[in-house]
Design a protein around this motif. Structure first.
Motif, PDB file in Angstrom:
ATOM      1  N   ILE A 211      55.503  45.923  37.891  1.00  0.00           N
ATOM      2  CA  ILE A 211      54.492  46.872  38.356  1.00  0.00           C
ATOM      3  C   ILE A 211      53.124  46.274  38.045  1.00  0.00           C
ATOM      4  CG2 ILE A 211      53.605  49.223  38.176  1.00  0.00           C
ATOM      5  CD1 ILE A 211      56.345  50.065  37.089  1.00  0.00           C
ATOM      6  N   MET A 212      52.281  46.200  39.050  1.00  0.00           N
ATOM      7  CA  MET A 212      50.914  45.712  38.862  1.00  0.00           C
ATOM      8  C   MET A 212      49.948  46.894  38.894  1.00  0.00           C
ATOM      9  SD  MET A 212      51.020  42.498  38.319  1.00  0.00           S
ATOM     10  CE  MET A 212      49.228  42.356  38.291  1.00  0.00           C
ATOM     11  N   TYR A 213      49.053  46.913  37.915  1.00  0.00           N
ATOM     12  CA  TYR A 213      47.984  47.920  37.860  1.00  0.00           C
ATOM     13  C   TYR A 213      46.680  47.160  38.055  1.00  0.00           C
ATOM     14  CZ  TYR A 213      45.533  52.158  36.271  1.00  0.00           C
ATOM     15  OH  TYR A 213      44.748  53.288  36.187  1.00  0.00           O
ATOM     16  N   ASP A 214      46.191  47.162  39.296  1.00  0.00           N
ATOM     17  CA  ASP A 214      45.011  46.384  39.676  1.00  0.00           C
ATOM     18  C   ASP A 214      43.824  47.313  39.893  1.00  0.00           C
ATOM     19  OD1 ASP A 214      46.259  43.719  39.911  1.00  0.00           O
ATOM     20  OD2 ASP A 214      47.360  44.625  41.580  1.00  0.00           O
ATOM     21  N   VAL A 215      42.765  47.103  39.132  1.00  0.00           N
ATOM     22  CA  VAL A 215      41.525  47.851  39.341  1.00  0.00           C
ATOM     23  C   VAL A 215      40.761  47.166  40.467  1.00  0.00           C
ATOM     24  CG1 VAL A 215      39.363  48.606  38.310  1.00  0.00           C
ATOM     25  CG2 VAL A 215      41.464  48.598  36.946  1.00  0.00           C
ATOM     26  N   ILE A 216      40.551  47.885  41.569  1.00  0.00           N
ATOM     27  CA  ILE A 216      39.950  47.263  42.751  1.00  0.00           C
ATOM     28  C   ILE A 216      38.490  47.668  42.951  1.00  0.00           C
ATOM     29  CG2 ILE A 216      42.132  46.910  43.956  1.00  0.00           C
ATOM     30  CD1 ILE A 216      41.727  49.528  45.407  1.00  0.00           C
ATOM     31  N   ARG A 217      38.076  48.796  42.393  1.00  0.00           N
ATOM     32  CA  ARG A 217      36.665  49.206  42.412  1.00  0.00           C
ATOM     33  C   ARG A 217      36.375  49.943  41.116  1.00  0.00           C
ATOM     34  NH1 ARG A 217      38.320  50.798  47.487  1.00  0.00           N
ATOM     35  NH2 ARG A 217      38.207  53.035  47.015  1.00  0.00           N
ATOM     36  N   THR A 218      35.183  49.740  40.575  1.00  0.00           N
ATOM     37  CA  THR A 218      34.863  50.389  39.307  1.00  0.00           C
ATOM     38  C   THR A 218      33.427  50.893  39.305  1.00  0.00           C
ATOM     39  OG1 THR A 218      34.782  50.093  36.900  1.00  0.00           O
ATOM     40  CG2 THR A 218      34.259  48.167  38.243  1.00  0.00           C
TER      41      THR A 218
END
Length: 650
Positions: A211-218
């Protein structure tokens, strides 16, 4: 005057010499054990406890407090530290600061068989060299609070040992001094790795499911993350997956695309600190404020919905197939908007959720590790340009198929053969039994042999048929009668033919549940005879290599026929039994180039059977051949006669 002064001086000197010589030299304080360790120093200190209720002389509970210290005294940064603590007194751990359980279990949890802790929020321990000896960056303390059983207050409830669980380290036996246990773990010179120590992130790991938890906008107070679930096991599968985790810093889900919370509820925010801080926010549009939300997939009808869909690999009703069936359907993804709370109100302060858990309806059990920071993922640019867009930050969660102790299978297998007219049914309570069955059926009595037609009706309609069949075969019937197998799916493996150059089997799948199985698959392992697989006539069949051994046959429905329907009512529901969904095929094998194969003796029966990734319960015996039995009896009679003749001649 001068002589008086000299006399006083000599008197003082000689008077003090005996006094000085009579002093016992004060020994230097021993150096702390950590000061002699040039690796990773671990210590476990028992801080005390007290007797708690209820009073039970045989198994008295006591509260305990203890401290685990992890200190990096080496030259290399310790990334994603993990420590094993060998709890052995039936401990129930209530809380642990600065760490989480590495298997994803939420506290409180039973840890009496030992458990591995992973660092959170401080996952990496830097070196004293790069921090000028700053202990706040090179060490961490974990405060434990829990309950242990049976060790009185006068004794220390020691764990069996403590050790570093990171790869590439070796730990000697622990040492005890007073109420402290400690050990110094060092680099294993024999450990081979392709990781360079100066890399900023750990490499991605392999697992049955990742499972990947990718932050794409912050943003300062919120961020968007994409969660991607990828199946890598050739027999792994999820149906109607449910994904859950723990928010550790009071975050909440504001919106989502490609999936949805199982429960829509903002109550915890309205009455909690989130409602006070975000006073102007309309919480009626907030999706979920639970500390441990459960996420479910959306149906295919939402795939192109501008509000809920338009996320690649989303909206498949929670079905993730093995890559051996369809690589394009072995991934699922969704996005969520997360709101943060003070003091994490800046763009770079992001903490991934912890204690991940994923499961399906009739699928394997998965155990997930903690999220590990890895290099940022790259995605195709949404503009369509030939470029990749990089995530702000990425974490990987690795999940592996596990077989928890005490958890029953969810499918079972029956055996039958052309040379025996009785069916060896699924084992009694193969998929578990309720605890209150003692008065109605026996959970320990072996299952009663069945006539073949009994496989077509539910267990509650088999009793009369089983009793009549046993009477016909002059077999005793247990009293009370054996309990049902209680499996939602059962599979019959029938040895169909056996001749000089080959043999065949017939496999039948029965679905006793109210839920259908689209895109189903099954697999059988034949340790010796699988190499002779030739053809499958009503299913798609292929050989599959597992763990380097080519002894598994994978089967799935033909295009348009890959739907195992649910159980339905009979023609007359008032008197006819319910009818299971079923599919069937014949499989042919050759014996060429397989010397010594004995089909009837067991080589023609599978040693493992899987349905949708779940390993099924197998009978412990095979059908017997009457002719084989007569042959064995004749041989035994001849040997016995020979012995008698020899005795007479002596």
């Amino acid at each position: 005057m001068v002589s008086l002064t000299l006399n006083l001086l000599f008197f003082f000197v000689f008077a003090t010499i005996p006094f000085a010589n009579s002093q016992t030299p004060t020994p230097e304080a021993p150096a702390p054990a950590s000061s002699t360790c040039n690796g990773i120093f671990l210590s476990y200190q028992y801080n005390g406890g007290s007797q708690i209720k209820p009073t039970d002389p045989t198994l008295q509970p006591y509260s305990f407090k203890s401290t685990l210290t992890v200190q990096n005294n080496g030259r290399d940064e310790l990334k994603s530290w993990k420590v094993f603590v060998g709890f052995q007194n039936d401990e129930l751990l209530v809380s642990a600061s600065n760490a989480v359980l590495a298997d994803g279990t939420t506290l409180p949890a039973a840890v009496g068989n030992g458990t591995v802790f992973a660092g959170f929020p401080m996952t990496d321990l830097k070196t004293a060299i790069e921090t000028a000896g700053d202990d706040t960056q090179t060490s961490v303390q974990v405060q434990f609070l829990g309950t242990q059983f049976g060790v009185p207050l006068k004794d220390v409830p020691w764990p069996s040992n403590i050790s570093l669980a990171n790869d590439g380290y070796v730990c000697p036996a622990t040492t005890k001094e007073g109420s402290i246990m400690f050990v110094c773990c060092t680099r294993d010179s024999n450990f081979k790795t392709n990781i360079t120590l100066d890399e900023e992130f750990l490499p991605r790991q392999n697992g049955d499911l990742t499972i990947m938890y990718d932050v794409i906008r912050t943003y300062d107070s919120s961020y968007w993350a994409q969660v991607s679930i990828a199946n890598h096991n050739p027999l792994g599968r999820l149906d109607n997956w449910k994904l859950s985790w723990d928010w550790m810093k009071e975050e909440f889900i504001y919106s989502m695309k490609g999936a949805y919370p199982y429960i829509l509820d903002s109550t915890d925010c309205i009455y909690g600190p989130q409602g006070k801080y975000y006073g102007e926010l309309d919480f009626s549009t907030v999706l979920n404020c639970e500390r441990r939300p459960t996420i479910v997939d959306l149906p295919p009808t939402k795939a192109n919905d501008s509000t809920f869909g338009l996320i690649p690999f989303c909206c498949r009703n929670g079905t993730i197939l093995p890559p051996s069936m369809d690589p394009s359907k072995s991934t699922s993804a969704f996005q969520l908007e997360v709101y943060k709370m003070p003091p994490d109100l800046n763009r770079s302060q992001i903490s991934p959720p912890q204690n991940w858990k994923i499961n399906g309806t009739l699928n394997p059990d998965y155990q997930c590790g903690p999220p590990v920071r890895v290099s940022p993922s790259q995605f195709p640019d949404p503009s369509g340009l030939p470029a990749n867009k990089t995530a702000v930050a990425s974490w990987q969660v690795v999940c592996n198929i596990t077989h928890p102790k005490g958890v029953s299978p969810r499918c079972c297998v029956s055996f039958s053969a052309y040379y025996n007219d009785s069916v060896i049914p699924c084992n009694t309570c193969a998929c578990g039994c309720p605890s209150n069955t003692a008065r109605t059926c026996s959970a320990t009595a072996p299952a009663v042999l069945l006539p073949p037609q009994a496989l077509l009706v539910p267990h509650e309609n088999r009793t009369a048929m089983s009793v009549a069949w046993s009477a016909l075969k002059h077999r005793a019937v247990p009293n009370p009668f054996p309990c049902a197998d209680n499996c939602g799916v059962s599979i019959n493996w029938h040895l169909f033919t056996d001749y000089n150059r080959g043999w065949s089997a017939r496999i039948t799948l029965f679905n006793w549940q109210e839920t259908s199985f689209p895109d189903w698959f099954a697999a059988v392992q034949l340790d010796k005879a699988a190499a002779g697989f030739e053809a499958m006539y009503s299913f798609n069949g292929s050989m599959l290599e597992m763990d380097g051994v080519n002894n598994t046959i994978l089967m799935e429905g033909l295009p348009g026929l890959n739907y195992l329907v649910a159980e339905t009512d009979g023609a007359n529901p008032q008197k006819d039994p319910r009818v299971p969904g079923k599919q069937q095929t014949v499989i042919s094998f050759t014996k060429k180039n397989i010397p010594g194969v004995n089909i009837a003796a067991g080589d023609g029966f599978p040693t493992k059977v899987f349905f949708n990734g779940e390993e099924c319960s197998l009978p412990s015996i095979y059908p017997t051949s009457n002719s084989n039995g007569k042959g064995s009896t004749m041989i035994l009679s001849i040997l016995l006669a020979a012995v008698v003749v020899l005795l007479i001649q002596q």
